[in-house]
Write an enzyme that holds these catalytic residues in place. Structure first.
Site, PDB file in Angstrom:
ATOM      1  N   CYS A   1       0.747  -1.320  -0.168  1.00  0.00           N
ATOM      2  CA  CYS A   1      -0.092  -0.124  -0.119  1.00  0.00           C
ATOM      3  C   CYS A   1       0.965   1.315  -0.214  1.00  0.00           C
ATOM      4  CB  CYS A   1      -0.830   0.103   1.327  1.00  0.00           C
ATOM      5  SG  CYS A   1      -2.393   1.011   1.092  1.00  0.00           S
TER       6      CYS A   1
ATOM      7  N   HIS B   1      -3.506  -5.568   0.743  1.00  0.00           N
ATOM      8  CA  HIS B   1      -3.091  -5.735   1.888  1.00  0.00           C
ATOM      9  C   HIS B   1      -3.095  -7.485   2.006  1.00  0.00           C
ATOM     10  CE1 HIS B   1      -2.516  -1.806   3.974  1.00  0.00           C
ATOM     11  NE2 HIS B   1      -3.687  -1.560   3.108  1.00  0.00           N
TER      12      HIS B   1
ATOM     13  N   GLU C   1      -1.617  -9.451   4.314  1.00  0.00           N
ATOM     14  CA  GLU C   1      -1.696  -9.690   5.676  1.00  0.00           C
ATOM     15  C   GLU C   1      -3.012  -9.751   6.228  1.00  0.00           C
ATOM     16  OE1 GLU C   1      -1.329  -4.861   5.995  1.00  0.00           O
ATOM     17  OE2 GLU C   1      -0.992  -6.557   4.608  1.00  0.00           O
TER      18      GLU C   1
END
Length: 510
Positions: free
Chosen positions: A79, A168, A170
């Site tokens: 990001c 993202h 994660e």
């Protein structure tokens, strides 16, 4: 540490999730602030750049020397990290015409080791207001979505592999995101997955021996998971040169002091128990303000601990069970993140006693602490206990704290927690307890009207305490607990259940 990944934090709410995803691959991931110089030694295998609340075009937004890092190690930008890379190498980043937030479908447009084992189309999570308008000539796109052409990119040629992701990986909403992170660790950075509880124990005990030398350590113990695991690591390193002090402030759970002292004895720890409950109650008399209660308990604890520590004049080190969420919530160490609260584990004693700190768990999350404790063979009764606040029941009694109120709350709390264990819910819940409210309500028992206290039950699910959701306990179970408390605890005639999540509420009421 044989291998680690540095996670440069630009203030993203997801930075901890990156660290968790890395550690789940048995690779040590360390969060470092973007505001500090990066120490890239031989143990560092790669660098991950986090997201951020900033735009790369904001005045004052963080712009560390990413190109210098890229000359030394592989980099994965996520990001803001990806946008920073694109801008730094000469591309352009601008405000997106529509804010890209939520689920999107990632389409892989080039083969790459980063995508090994991935589907051609995969759900990912977007959370950004800027977008990469033009890539630098030295980069090329490797994935897109229906909204953006550059959802991921790589360097065409560079000294070390460089990647950027607009999504993202994660977060759990990116269904194959953990595969991306694993590929970066093992296929791009050459990690071997050497970070296990056993390797952590060996490295930590060796570090403690080196730090303490022939000196001695004193430590305040509470029966909690963190302080107990920390004590066992220090004990393993220096044996009986660790001296534990367990201060009973009178605000513990029912019979907890006696149970914990027995457990410590069986574990072979040298722990002195000190009953200072009368002093604590005297200091709390007439005090209702939550912060004032915390301060008085903290100051009194330090006073008692200092007095008891005089028995160990050769000890120049203080052991503490500080864990990673304590550090994050206490000090803004991770880039431009915001301080949330003062934490009782981190301050106070070292400054007042001029002791050097030994904090073996400082970089671990709670679930990692428990895995280390299991490997150490710690009593499961202690290892799997719910977190319990340092000020004890004082911050679960709203208003003035008195011995009579503590006794009421201890009984109600014991009924609730024992029922959780009996019905098999205890291990499904992160933290649970009862709160005594400063209100009394009318009730009817038999032919008599009562005017007694209200108790709120609190149970939450969580992974590390940083966020939490209220536990969906069965109605029948809550009804049984409520009935038992009202029937067995004289002085309580009403029970309610707290259905607030963190955020916006906190786990504790004070």
């Amino acid at each position: 540490m044989q291998e680690k990944i540095l996670i440069v934090d630009f203030g993203s709410q997801y930075t901890q999730l990156i660290a968790r995803a890395v550690r789940e691959c048995q690779v040590y991931g360390e969060i470092v602030p973007c505001t500090r110089p990066l120490l890239i030694d031989n143990t560092v295998k790669g660098i991950i750049l986090s997201g951020s609340p900033f735009s790369v075009n904001d005045a004052g937004s963080p712009h560390p020397p990413v190109q210098a890092w890229a000359s030394q190690r592989p980099i994965l930008g996520i990001c803001y990290g990806a946008q920073l890379m694109a801008q730094t190498w000469g591309g352009s980043v601008a405000r997106s015409q529509h804010r890209e937030y939520g689920r999107a479908v990632l389409q892989l447009t080039a083969q790459d080791p980063l995508w090994q084992g991935m589907s051609s189309f995969s759900q990912v999570w977007m959370s950004h207001a800027d977008t990469i308008v033009q890539l630098p000539s030295s980069f090329e796109p490797i994935a897109s979505t229906g909204q953006i052409n550059v959802a991921a990119f790589r360097a065409r040629q560079s000294q070390h592999p460089l990647y950027g992701l607009q999504f993202h990986p994660e977060v759990m909403h990116s269904t194959e995101g953990k595969t991306v992170i694993r590929n970066f660790l093992f296929l791009i950075c050459g990690c071997k997955g050497l970070w296990t509880p056993q390797s952590f124990i060996e490295e930590t005990t060796s570090r403690i021996r080196e730090q303490v030398g022939d000196d001695q350590v004193i430590m305040a113990l509470s029966g909690g998971v963190d302080s107990t695991v920390a004590a066992m690591l220090i004990h393993r390193a220096i044996g009986h040169r660790l001296h534990g002090i367990f201060v009973n402030h009178g605000l513990l759970r029912l019979q907890e002091y006696e149970q914990v002292m027995r457990a410590y004895h069986h574990m072979g720890l040298d722990v002195k128990g000190v009953d200072a409950s009368a002093l604590f109650f005297a200091r709390l008399k007439g005090i209702s303000d939550p912060e004032e209660k915390r301060k008085r308990i903290g100051n009194t604890f330090i006073e008692v601990f200092q007095q008891e520590a005089k028995a160990f004049p050769q000890a120049h080190f203080l052991g503490q069970g500080t864990i990673y969420p304590d550090v994050i919530e206490s000090v803004s160490v991770n880039g431009p993140s915001v301080t949330i609260k003062s934490h009782h584990n981190v301050g106070g004693l070292p400054e007042k006693m001029q002791l050097k700190l030994v904090e073996p768990l400082r970089m671990l999350f709670k679930d990692e602490v428990r895995r280390v404790g299991e490997t150490l063979g710690i009593d499961p009764q202690i290892l799997h206990r719910h977190p319990f606040p340092g000020p004890g029941l004082a911050i679960r009694i709203l208003g003035e704290v008195t011995p009579e109120k503590v006794q009421l709350l201890q009984q109600a709390d014991a009924i609730f927690v024992d029922a959780l264990r009996e019905k098999g819910f205890y291990d499904q819940v992160w933290q649970a307890g009862a709160i005594l409210l400063p209100v009394q309500t009318v009730g009817v028992m038999g032919d008599e009207r009562t005017y007694e206290y209200v108790v709120a039950l609190r149970a939450v699910t969580s992974r590390d305490g940083m966020t939490a959701d209220w536990a969906r306990l069965p109605d029948e179970f809550l009804a049984e607990v409520s009935n038992a408390i009202i029937n067995q605890v004289k002085g309580i005639n009403r029970v309610v259940y707290d259905i607030s999540s963190k955020p916006p509420a906190t786990i504790e009421w004070e």
